[in-house]
Scaffold this motif. Structure first.
Motif, PDB file in Angstrom:
ATOM      1  N   LEU A   8       0.825  -1.189   0.000  1.00 53.90           N
ATOM      2  CA  LEU A   8       0.000   0.000   0.000  1.00 53.90           C
ATOM      3  C   LEU A   8       0.865   1.247   0.000  1.00 53.90           C
ATOM      4  O   LEU A   8       1.679   1.449   0.904  1.00 53.90           O
ATOM      5  CB  LEU A   8      -0.908   0.030   1.238  1.00 53.90           C
ATOM      6  N   SER A  10       0.697   5.176   0.382  1.00 51.63           N
ATOM      7  CA  SER A  10      -0.203   6.199   0.908  1.00 51.63           C
ATOM      8  C   SER A  10       0.301   7.578   0.490  1.00 51.63           C
ATOM      9  O   SER A  10       1.451   7.929   0.768  1.00 51.63           O
ATOM     10  CB  SER A  10      -0.272   6.076   2.429  1.00 51.63           C
ATOM     11  N   THR A  36      -9.610   6.399  -2.465  1.00 53.67           N
ATOM     12  CA  THR A  36      -9.511   7.845  -2.293  1.00 53.67           C
ATOM     13  C   THR A  36     -10.682   8.347  -1.452  1.00 53.67           C
ATOM     14  O   THR A  36     -11.765   7.766  -1.483  1.00 53.67           O
ATOM     15  CB  THR A  36      -9.527   8.565  -3.648  1.00 53.67           C
ATOM     16  N   ASP A 132      -6.800   0.549   4.279  1.00 59.17           N
ATOM     17  CA  ASP A 132      -6.184   1.538   5.155  1.00 59.17           C
ATOM     18  C   ASP A 132      -7.300   2.450   5.648  1.00 59.17           C
ATOM     19  O   ASP A 132      -8.051   3.008   4.854  1.00 59.17           O
ATOM     20  CB  ASP A 132      -5.131   2.340   4.386  1.00 59.17           C
ATOM     21  N   ARG A 134      -7.247   5.378   6.814  1.00 60.29           N
ATOM     22  CA  ARG A 134      -7.130   6.786   6.446  1.00 60.29           C
ATOM     23  C   ARG A 134      -7.551   7.046   5.004  1.00 60.29           C
ATOM     24  O   ARG A 134      -7.651   8.198   4.602  1.00 60.29           O
ATOM     25  CB  ARG A 134      -5.706   7.265   6.680  1.00 60.29           C
ATOM     26  N   ALA A 135      -7.812   6.012   4.233  1.00 60.27           N
ATOM     27  CA  ALA A 135      -8.216   6.197   2.836  1.00 60.27           C
ATOM     28  C   ALA A 135      -9.592   6.845   2.724  1.00 60.27           C
ATOM     29  O   ALA A 135      -9.931   7.400   1.691  1.00 60.27           O
ATOM     30  CB  ALA A 135      -8.212   4.873   2.094  1.00 60.27           C
ATOM     31  N   ARG A 139      -6.136  10.352   3.061  1.00 56.03           N
ATOM     32  CA  ARG A 139      -5.047   9.727   2.307  1.00 56.03           C
ATOM     33  C   ARG A 139      -5.565   9.146   1.001  1.00 56.03           C
ATOM     34  O   ARG A 139      -6.711   8.735   0.882  1.00 56.03           O
ATOM     35  CB  ARG A 139      -4.397   8.610   3.120  1.00 56.03           C
ATOM     36  N   VAL A 141      -4.646   6.090  -1.506  1.00 58.74           N
ATOM     37  CA  VAL A 141      -3.909   4.838  -1.375  1.00 58.74           C
ATOM     38  C   VAL A 141      -3.926   4.072  -2.688  1.00 58.74           C
ATOM     39  O   VAL A 141      -4.973   3.909  -3.322  1.00 58.74           O
ATOM     40  CB  VAL A 141      -4.516   3.974  -0.242  1.00 58.74           C
TER      41      VAL A 141
END
Length: 178
Positions: A8, A10, A36, A132, A134-135, A139, A141
């Motif tokens: 991955l 990021s 995204t 992830d 935070r995606a 973030r 990814v």
């Protein structure tokens, strides 16, 4: 065989992610998917994503709704219980239009929702697959299948050259039923 399933990359900026996609594709590294927090125009064409077939499903559900709506009205008004009210015909086609239209829209909408949920595996009781966390927040990814692409050092360096903030290796998790 390595336990790493996905690599991955990021990114903090969508332009860096698009640059990373270009670098990976220039080195013949296949990309599994991109995640995204917002829509990015042109990413589908860059990744080679085929157009959705949901409009075909919508047409089929709409046609089914039209046939069922008209059939219900025909059966009740002309076949099962024909009534002569003021000398009007028992099969008044203009009067069938509103009900047929409403049943068409109803079945099309319900069918599209069901198709979307089944196609994306969003049925109840299924645990979500999150690459992830935070995606969905801040973030961008890029996920690369580590089993298909074996040169992990090259992938790592390409992602960092493109501006990746972090490169992670997702491990395969085996479940024991003992």
């Amino acid at each position: 065989m390595s336990n790493t399933k996905y690599i991955l990359g990021s990114f903090a900026d969508p332009d860096d992610m698009m640059h990373g996609i270009d670098k990976l594709q220039a080195n013949n590294i296949s990309i599994y998917d991109c995640f995204t927090p917002m829509p990015i125009h042109g990413i589908e064409a860059k990744l080679g994503v085929k157009p959705s077939r949901l409009p075909i499903a919508a047409f089929c559900f709409g046609a089914l709704g039209t046939v069922l709506g008209f059939s219900l009205l025909y059966y009740t008004m002309a076949h099962d219980w024909p009534m002569n009210i003021g000398g009007k015909p028992s099969l008044p086609l203009p009067n069938f239009v509103p009900v047929t239209f409403e049943v068409t829209i109803l079945l099309c909408a319900l069918g599209m929702v069901a198709t979307f949920f089944l196609r994306n595996h969003l049925f109840p009781g299924r645990a979500p697959r999150v690459m992830d966390l935070r995606a969905s927040d801040d973030r961008f990814v890029i996920a690369i299948d580590a089993q298909e692409n074996t040169d992990h050092a090259l992938i790592d360096s390409l992602l960092k050259e493109a501006g990746a903030v972090e490169v992670k290796y997702n491990e395969r998790k085996y479940v024991s039923y003992e």
